[in-house]
Scaffold this motif. Sequence first.
Motif, PDB file in Angstrom:
ATOM      1  N   GLY A  66       0.502  -1.234  -0.350  1.00 22.49           N
ATOM      2  CA  GLY A  66      -0.046  -0.229   0.015  1.00 22.49           C
ATOM      3  C   GLY A  66       0.394   1.157   0.402  1.00 22.49           C
ATOM      4  N   ILE A  67       2.124   1.156  -0.095  1.00 23.09           N
ATOM      5  CA  ILE A  67       3.058   2.621  -0.679  1.00 23.09           C
ATOM      6  C   ILE A  67       3.573   3.135  -1.918  1.00 23.09           C
ATOM      7  CG2 ILE A  67       5.081   3.736   0.253  1.00 23.09           C
ATOM      8  CD1 ILE A  67       2.436   3.044   2.536  1.00 23.09           C
ATOM      9  N   VAL A  68       4.037   1.860  -2.408  1.00 25.35           N
ATOM     10  CA  VAL A  68       4.510   2.072  -4.027  1.00 25.35           C
ATOM     11  C   VAL A  68       3.567   1.694  -4.267  1.00 25.35           C
ATOM     12  CG1 VAL A  68       5.527   1.858  -5.175  1.00 25.35           C
ATOM     13  CG2 VAL A  68       6.542   1.792  -2.636  1.00 25.35           C
ATOM     14  N   PRO A  69       2.765   2.799  -5.789  1.00 29.35           N
ATOM     15  CA  PRO A  69       1.728   2.388  -6.253  1.00 29.35           C
ATOM     16  C   PRO A  69       2.125   1.078  -7.509  1.00 29.35           C
ATOM     17  CG  PRO A  69       1.300   4.579  -6.255  1.00 29.35           C
ATOM     18  CD  PRO A  69       2.622   4.035  -5.707  1.00 29.35           C
ATOM     19  N   ARG A  70       1.788   0.643  -7.835  1.00 30.00           N
ATOM     20  CA  ARG A  70       2.039  -0.935  -9.176  1.00 30.00           C
ATOM     21  C   ARG A  70       2.866  -0.373 -10.102  1.00 30.00           C
ATOM     22  NH1 ARG A  70      -0.564  -3.384 -12.737  1.00 30.00           N
ATOM     23  NH2 ARG A  70       0.217  -6.147 -13.634  1.00 30.00           N
ATOM     24  N   GLU A  71       2.242   1.117 -10.789  1.00 33.70           N
ATOM     25  CA  GLU A  71       2.539   1.998 -12.057  1.00 33.70           C
ATOM     26  C   GLU A  71       3.962   2.007 -11.754  1.00 33.70           C
ATOM     27  OE1 GLU A  71      -1.518   1.800 -12.027  1.00 33.70           O
ATOM     28  OE2 GLU A  71      -0.009   2.065 -10.750  1.00 33.70           O
ATOM     29  N   ILE A  72       4.150   2.410 -10.718  1.00 36.57           N
ATOM     30  CA  ILE A  72       5.521   2.948 -10.555  1.00 36.57           C
ATOM     31  C   ILE A  72       7.021   2.070 -10.026  1.00 36.57           C
ATOM     32  CG2 ILE A  72       7.708   4.516  -8.374  1.00 36.57           C
ATOM     33  CD1 ILE A  72       4.910   5.824  -7.683  1.00 36.57           C
ATOM     34  N   VAL A  73       6.526   0.522  -9.766  1.00 41.22           N
ATOM     35  CA  VAL A  73       7.199  -0.698  -9.542  1.00 41.22           C
ATOM     36  C   VAL A  73       7.156  -1.081 -10.780  1.00 41.22           C
ATOM     37  CG1 VAL A  73       7.346  -2.614  -9.408  1.00 41.22           C
ATOM     38  CG2 VAL A  73       6.141  -0.979  -7.389  1.00 41.22           C
ATOM     39  N   ILE A  74       6.107  -1.265 -11.925  1.00 43.94           N
ATOM     40  CA  ILE A  74       6.337  -1.554 -13.416  1.00 43.94           C
ATOM     41  C   ILE A  74       7.618  -0.512 -13.793  1.00 43.94           C
ATOM     42  CG2 ILE A  74       5.082  -1.593 -15.721  1.00 43.94           C
ATOM     43  CD1 ILE A  74       2.589  -2.616 -14.162  1.00 43.94           C
ATOM     44  N   GLY A  75       7.731   1.045 -13.523  1.00 44.02           N
ATOM     45  CA  GLY A  75       8.568   1.773 -14.030  1.00 44.02           C
ATOM     46  C   GLY A  75       9.584   1.148 -14.201  1.00 44.02           C
ATOM     47  N   ALA A  76       9.942   0.852 -12.564  1.00 44.98           N
ATOM     48  CA  ALA A  76      11.213   0.485 -12.768  1.00 44.98           C
ATOM     49  C   ALA A  76      11.966  -0.597 -12.228  1.00 44.98           C
ATOM     50  CB  ALA A  76      11.200   0.676 -10.533  1.00 44.98           C
ATOM     51  N   VAL A  77      11.045  -1.214 -12.628  1.00 43.11           N
ATOM     52  CA  VAL A  77      11.396  -2.865 -13.434  1.00 43.11           C
ATOM     53  C   VAL A  77      12.309  -2.610 -15.320  1.00 43.11           C
ATOM     54  CG1 VAL A  77      10.297  -5.017 -14.142  1.00 43.11           C
ATOM     55  CG2 VAL A  77       9.856  -4.105 -12.200  1.00 43.11           C
ATOM     56  N   ALA A  78      10.886  -1.641 -15.376  1.00 43.64           N
ATOM     57  CA  ALA A  78      11.939  -1.021 -16.684  1.00 43.64           C
ATOM     58  C   ALA A  78      12.844  -0.782 -16.647  1.00 43.64           C
ATOM     59  CB  ALA A  78      10.349  -0.332 -17.116  1.00 43.64           C
ATOM     60  N   VAL A  79      12.908   0.176 -16.164  1.00 47.44           N
ATOM     61  CA  VAL A  79      14.157   0.849 -16.099  1.00 47.44           C
ATOM     62  C   VAL A  79      15.392  -0.111 -15.616  1.00 47.44           C
ATOM     63  CG1 VAL A  79      15.332   2.888 -15.454  1.00 47.44           C
ATOM     64  CG2 VAL A  79      13.161   3.215 -15.846  1.00 47.44           C
ATOM     65  N   LEU A  80      15.312  -0.580 -15.234  1.00 46.11           N
ATOM     66  CA  LEU A  80      16.805  -1.851 -14.845  1.00 46.11           C
ATOM     67  C   LEU A  80      16.573  -2.540 -15.303  1.00 46.11           C
ATOM     68  CD1 LEU A  80      18.012  -3.309 -12.086  1.00 46.11           C
ATOM     69  CD2 LEU A  80      15.693  -4.342 -11.539  1.00 46.11           C
ATOM     70  N   LEU A  81      15.739  -2.759 -16.385  1.00 50.25           N
ATOM     71  CA  LEU A  81      16.302  -4.031 -17.306  1.00 50.25           C
ATOM     72  C   LEU A  81      16.560  -3.432 -18.370  1.00 50.25           C
ATOM     73  CD1 LEU A  81      12.458  -6.004 -17.719  1.00 50.25           C
ATOM     74  CD2 LEU A  81      14.933  -6.643 -16.540  1.00 50.25           C
ATOM     75  N   GLY A  82      16.731  -2.133 -18.469  1.00 47.37           N
ATOM     76  CA  GLY A  82      16.873  -1.384 -20.202  1.00 47.37           C
ATOM     77  C   GLY A  82      18.794  -0.759 -19.515  1.00 47.37           C
ATOM     78  N   THR A  83      18.268  -0.725 -18.011  1.00 45.24           N
ATOM     79  CA  THR A  83      19.940  -0.180 -17.682  1.00 45.24           C
ATOM     80  C   THR A  83      20.808  -1.405 -17.826  1.00 45.24           C
ATOM     81  OG1 THR A  83      19.229   1.029 -15.914  1.00 45.24           O
ATOM     82  CG2 THR A  83      21.344   0.789 -16.070  1.00 45.24           C
ATOM     83  N   LEU A  84      20.394  -2.257 -17.248  1.00 42.51           N
ATOM     84  CA  LEU A  84      21.102  -3.752 -17.174  1.00 42.51           C
ATOM     85  C   LEU A  84      21.582  -3.909 -18.876  1.00 42.51           C
ATOM     86  CD1 LEU A  84      19.539  -5.980 -14.671  1.00 42.51           C
ATOM     87  CD2 LEU A  84      21.451  -5.012 -14.438  1.00 42.51           C
ATOM     88  N   GLY A  85      20.203  -4.055 -19.562  1.00 46.94           N
ATOM     89  CA  GLY A  85      20.404  -3.983 -20.681  1.00 46.94           C
ATOM     90  C   GLY A  85      21.573  -3.544 -21.562  1.00 46.94           C
ATOM     91  N   ALA A  86      21.278  -2.082 -21.169  1.00 51.35           N
ATOM     92  CA  ALA A  86      23.208  -1.253 -21.771  1.00 51.35           C
ATOM     93  C   ALA A  86      24.123  -1.621 -21.579  1.00 51.35           C
ATOM     94  CB  ALA A  86      22.276   0.482 -21.581  1.00 51.35           C
TER      95      ALA A  86
END
Length: 331
Positions: free
Chosen positions: A146-166
């Motif tokens: 109930g603290i972090v909205p699901r959309e923010i978590v999904i966005g964080a996962v996307a940025v993490l995958l992008g950073t690792l991919g780079a």
Amino acid sequence: MSRRKRLIPIAAALIATVFFLWLAVRGVDSAALKKALRAAEFIWILPMIVVMCVDLLIRALRWRVLLSRARVTPAPVWTLIKLEAIGLAINNVLFLRLGELARAILASRRLDIPVLAAFASVAIERALDVAALLLIFIVAAGAVDGIVPREIVIGAVAVLLGTLGALILLTVAGSSVVGGGVTERALRRWPRIHNLVLQLSLGAVVLRSPWACVQAVFWSVLLWSVDAVLYWAGARVLSLGSLMDYPRSVLALSWAGASSAIPAAPGAVGTFEAVVASILVKFQAGPEEAFAYALVTHMVMYVFVTSCGLFFLSREGISLAQLRQEVEKGS
């Protein structure tokens, strides 16, 4: 960069600082704030200082790994600790986050390595920081309901995958972005992007070694996991321990990390207080308690790191003004 061009981001940073400071203090009762500060248990500042010392050590150990291709022998850990502190301190006192550039320049001198190799290692550090912080944020967000909205978590996962991919792409395809490779020639039309990619690719070369890669990732995750303890201890200073377990400390750390990306005065003054106080309010702290927590935590970090860094800089035999001029010429 011309004087006028430098003044534009500085003016924008000052405006942002004033705005976020207003957000931070809006709705805060001064009498209640004084009461919260008077009741503070400042003995908890001691473990915060210990954590910051450990932070500098871990940063130095990771940097030594990233510099292993640039030196025949491992870089001295104590020298790297001092340079890390100097870089952080300069970010706290100068606009435009010149600390990383200054650290790379000093590392080139003190460690007798090419300046481009030093810049490259610093660039990879920042990429590893982003990946590690996002990773522990995602784990903590899943542990706190109930603290972090699901959309923010999904966005964080996307940025993490992008950073690792780079990072993986730069590590595997390094030959194409250095030494006149196809990608390197194509990027020359955009000088700033060209320089950034070149530095990242040079720094990522060390990650081709599986052992070096494991060490760099380990130190990066450990760094931010340890830093979360600082936010946990900070809550004890203001008697907010019941609101701040370790997962929530990671969330507060992540919020603070996000605030550093907002243009502001040196040291993230204003943005830190507003953003960190906002997450404490989500933890059910009152506005005065939340602001007091953000203020005390920020000041402890700022004073300790800045004092250490400027002391080490003075021992290097170069003034802050001289170093700033040199960095501005290099940028």
